[in-house]
Design an enzyme around this catalytic site. Structure first.
Site, short mmCIF file in Angstrom:
data_model
loop_
_atom_site.label_atom_id
_atom_site.label_comp_id
_atom_site.label_asym_id
_atom_site.label_seq_id
_atom_site.Cartn_x
_atom_site.Cartn_y
_atom_site.Cartn_z
N HIS A 36 6.57 2.17 6.07
CA HIS A 36 5.79 0.95 6.27
C HIS A 36 6.56 -0.21 5.65
O HIS A 36 7.20 -0.07 4.61
CB HIS A 36 4.43 1.08 5.59
CG HIS A 36 3.77 -0.22 5.25
ND1 HIS A 36 3.82 -0.77 3.98
CD2 HIS A 36 3.06 -1.10 6.01
CE1 HIS A 36 3.16 -1.92 3.98
NE2 HIS A 36 2.70 -2.14 5.20
N HIS A 69 -9.27 8.00 -5.17
CA HIS A 69 -10.25 9.06 -4.97
C HIS A 69 -9.60 10.44 -4.91
O HIS A 69 -10.29 11.45 -5.06
CB HIS A 69 -11.08 8.81 -3.71
CG HIS A 69 -10.28 8.80 -2.45
ND1 HIS A 69 -9.41 7.79 -2.11
CD2 HIS A 69 -10.21 9.70 -1.43
CE1 HIS A 69 -8.86 8.05 -0.95
NE2 HIS A 69 -9.32 9.21 -0.50
N GLY A 90 -9.77 -10.05 12.90
CA GLY A 90 -8.49 -9.78 13.54
C GLY A 90 -8.63 -8.81 14.71
O GLY A 90 -9.71 -8.26 14.97
#
Length: 298
Positions: free
Chosen positions: A104, A173, A257
């Site tokens: 990414h 988490h 968006g």
């Protein structure tokens, strides 16, 4: 502050990265230009079921609004209610071969305005790597290129932005990182507009050099159902992070968006299992013990 030059750079960066990835994959990315009803628009460039990439997107967006969304003012509550303008390039690439990592990258610029007040602006971005099977030389290469991109702007920046990346791309988490990190920065406005813009450009311009050599090394590694199964399981963590914790995803959805473009980051095939653990001594376990832990790779 020349926002026009930022837009020109970002659209050029998108074009350069897509051209390089098309040359690598051998299949063209589709192009989907879109308009946002509330103001602005963008260009989505996407590949699905390519020769190498199972899914990947390289998106440019330039959107405007009348009032800052909650996700954008969480760190800057004094900007609540201001009109805003945001532009950036964001990409996520999911190779089919499990020995090739997902990656990414994002570079962005944000401007917030209110009549009678000075405009607030900042840059953000970074890049990170999410391997399914870890290779130390790949990790060292990726982090080395990240460090080189930041060196002209201060000897301390790489360590700061690496640690920021480790903190940010962490699934609270699950109490585990999404991958092996890279660099991450946000709210960058120290040193003047041109200096910050130059840093963002250096990060964007370094992505191909950081990532493509890893694909070249691993693209012909043989794999089978076991490796694909583990890849799908680990991709579940990618989905969880993007939908629960990622500020960019939340901003995109909260600001109205384009959902198709925002969620192009999600992998096409994913699996979840109940309380699964890798086999002791396996390559899958090595990802957890040797790579999904804080390390200084360079």
């Amino acid at each position: 502050m020349d926002i026009g030059s930022v837009k020109e750079y970002l659209t050029g960066l998108q074009a350069r990265i897509v051209a390089a990835l098309e040359a690598f994959d051998g299949q063209n990315f589709l192009q989907d230009a879109w308009d946002r009803p509330q103001g602005g628009g963008g260009i989505t460039r996407l590949i699905e079921e390519g020769n190498f990439f199972e899914r990947g997107g390289v998106n440019f967006s330039h959107v405007v609004g009348d009032a800052m969304p909650v996700s954008a003012t969480a760190q800057r509550p004094e900007l609540a209610g201001r009109a805003w303008e945001a532009m950036g390039v964001s990409l996520v690439l999911h190779p089919r071969n499990p020995y090739c990592p997902t990656s990414h990258m994002n570079v962005r610029c944000f401007v917030a305005t209110r009549p009678g007040e000075e405009s607030a602006w900042w840059f953000g971005g970074g890049m990170d790597l999410t391997p399914y099977y870890g290779f130390e030389e790949d990790a060292r290469h990726f982090h080395s290129v990240c460090k080189q991109a930041l060196m002209p702007f201060g000897n301390d920046l790489h360590q700061r932005y690496k640690e920021w990346c480790d903190r940010y791309f962490f699934l609270k988490h699950r109490n585990e990182p999404r991958g092996i990190g890279g660099i991450f920065f946000d709210d960058l406005n120290q040193g003047g507009f041109e200096q910050c813009f130059a840093l963002a450009r250096s990060v964007g311009d370094s992505f191909l050099a950081a990532y493509v050599p890893l694909l070249e090394r691993r693209k012909d590694f043989p794999y089978g159902e076991r490796e694909r199964d583990f890849q799908a399981y680990r991709r579940g963590r990618y989905v969880e992070f993007n939908l629960v914790w990622d500020r960019g995803t939340l901003f995109g959805l909260q600001s109205g968006g384009r959902t198709e473009s925002i969620l192009m980051s999600l992998p096409p095939l994913v699996k979840w299992r109940y309380d699964w653990h890798p086999e002791a001594g396996s390559a899958e376990e090595k990802l957890y013990t040797d790579f999904l832990v804080p390390r200084d790779w360079v």
